[in-house]
Write an enzyme that holds these catalytic residues in place. Structure first.
Site, short mmCIF file in Angstrom:
data_model
loop_
_atom_site.label_atom_id
_atom_site.label_comp_id
_atom_site.label_asym_id
_atom_site.label_seq_id
_atom_site.Cartn_x
_atom_site.Cartn_y
_atom_site.Cartn_z
N CYS A 132 14.36 -4.48 -5.56
CA CYS A 132 15.26 -3.54 -6.50
C CYS A 132 16.30 -2.94 -6.07
O CYS A 132 17.41 -3.69 -5.67
CB CYS A 132 14.00 -2.46 -6.70
SG CYS A 132 14.57 -1.30 -8.35
N ASP A 194 12.87 -9.70 -16.61
CA ASP A 194 12.93 -8.05 -15.80
C ASP A 194 14.15 -7.76 -16.75
O ASP A 194 15.23 -8.10 -17.12
CB ASP A 194 13.77 -8.76 -14.43
CG ASP A 194 14.39 -7.52 -13.74
OD1 ASP A 194 14.34 -6.32 -14.40
OD2 ASP A 194 14.30 -7.48 -12.42
N HIS A 225 10.09 -6.97 -13.58
CA HIS A 225 10.63 -6.63 -12.28
C HIS A 225 9.62 -6.02 -11.76
O HIS A 225 8.36 -5.59 -12.07
CB HIS A 225 11.39 -5.21 -13.08
CG HIS A 225 12.15 -4.50 -12.03
ND1 HIS A 225 13.38 -5.09 -11.47
CD2 HIS A 225 12.19 -3.15 -11.49
CE1 HIS A 225 13.93 -4.20 -10.52
NE2 HIS A 225 13.03 -2.98 -10.64
#
Length: 275
Positions: A132, A194, A225
Site C-alpha cells: 500500500c 484493486d 487491495h
C-alpha cells in the site's frame, strides 16, 4: 531460523520538533555464529504503521536469513504505536499520508538504510519491500543506489502522483528522468480488482517503467487491495496467493542481495537467474 526483535530511535533532521523515528529491527538469531552477517531488507508499512500483520510479514523475511528494518512512518504526528484497522484509524492514516512532506518520507528510507548498513550483523546489501503506502515507499527507496531490489505490493498513489503534502509527488517524473534506469531490480504486484489503482493507473506505471528501460517484473493477479494482510483485510486476504508472491519475493532477494555478484554492469537489462 529463529529471530530476535528490537528497535532503534534514530534522530531526524526534517521534523521541526526534533522527534526521532523508531525503526523496528527483526533479525536472524544464530547463537553459535555470533559474527554472522546477513543482507538487509527495509519493510515499509501501510498507512497503519507497524501493525501485527506487518511485523509477521517482516518476521517471515527475517527467518529466511535477512536483517529487517521497519520504520514508523508517522513519527511527526504520533508515537510508534500501530494505528487501528478501523474507520478512525484509516482516516488518520490517510490524513497523515498527505500531511507529511515527500522529502520526509525519503529521509525515513535513508535512515532505515543507514541503520541497516551500520549494524554488525548486516553485510550492507539492501533490498526493500512494502504494501500500500509502503509499496510506494519501497518504489522510491530504489532511487537510492544502495538498494539493489524492491518488491512493491499494490503501491498506491504512484499513478496519480498524490503522495505527501500537497498531494504532488515526483515518483514517475523521476523515472522519466532516468533515475531508475541503471538502479536495482524492481517488481510491481497489483490486484486486478484493486480499486485503489485502476487499470489505467497500472498501465501508466508499466509504460513509464518500460519506456525508461527499468528492469521490472510487472504482475497483475486476481486479487483485491491488501490481499496479503492476514488480519482485518475485510475478506480480501488470499493466503495461497500470498504464499506464492512471498516465494517469488524471496527468489528476487536471494538472487540480488543474498549473493554478492560483484559490480553490476549498467545498461544490462536482462534478468539473470544465478543458481
Amino acid at each position: 531460523m529463529l529471530i530476535t526483535k528490537t528497535f532503534h530511535d534514530v534522530p531526524t533532521k526534517l521534523d521541526a520538533n526534533g522527534r526521532p523515528i523508531r525503526i523496528f529491527v527483526i533479525a536472524p538469531s544464530v547463537p553459535s555464529y555470533p559474527n554472522a552477517k546477513f543482507p538487509g531488507v527495509v519493510v515499509f508499512s501501510e498507512i497503519y504503521q507497524v501493525t501485527g500483520p506487518v511485523e509477521r510479514f517482516a518476521g517471515q523475511i527475517a527467518s529466511q536469513g535477512f536483517v529487517v528494518a521497519c520504520p514508523s512512518s508517522y513519527h511527526e504526528f504520533q508515537g510508534p504505536e500501530a494505528i487501528p484497522y478501523d474507520t478512525e484509524g484509516t482516516d488518520r492514516g490517510n490524513r497523515f499520508k498527505i500531511e507529511k512532506e515527500v522529502a520526509a518520507f525519503d529521509e525515513d528510507a535513508t535512515l532505515a538504510i543507514d541503520l541497516l548498513s551500520s549494524l554488525k550483523n548486516c553485510n550492507g546489501r539492501i533490498a526493500a519491500t512494502g504494501m500500500c503506502l509502503g509499496g510506494h515507499l519501497a518504489f522510491r527507496a530504489l532511487f537510492d543506489p544502495r538498494v539493489l531490489a524492491s518488491f512493491c505490493f499494490f503501491a498506491t498513489d504512484i499513478h496519480s502522483a498524490t503522495l505527501g503534502k500537497g498531494k504532488s509527488d515526483n515518483s514517475l517524473a523521476r523515472v522519466r528522468n532516468g533515475e531508475l534506469t541503471n538502479n536495482g531490480e524492481l517488481v510491481m504486484v497489483f490486484g486486478k480488482q484493486d480499486t485503489h489503482v485502476p487499470r489505467e493507473g497500472r498501465d501508466l506505471i508499466r509504460k513509464t517503467l518500460e519506456d525508461a528501460n527499468v528492469p521490472v517484473s510487472f504482475l497483475e493477479v486476481q486479487a483485491q487491495h491488501a490481499f496479503i494482510r492476514d488480519e482485518e483485510s475485510k475478506g480480501r486476504w488470499d493466503a495461497a496467493l500470498t504464499r506464492t508472491m512471498f516465494t517469488f519475493m524471496m527468489e528476487v532477494f536471494e538472487r540480488t542481495v543474498g549473493r554478492d555478484l560483484g559490480e553490476r554492469v549498467a545498461g544490462n537489462d536482462k534478468i539473470e537467474h544465478v543458481c
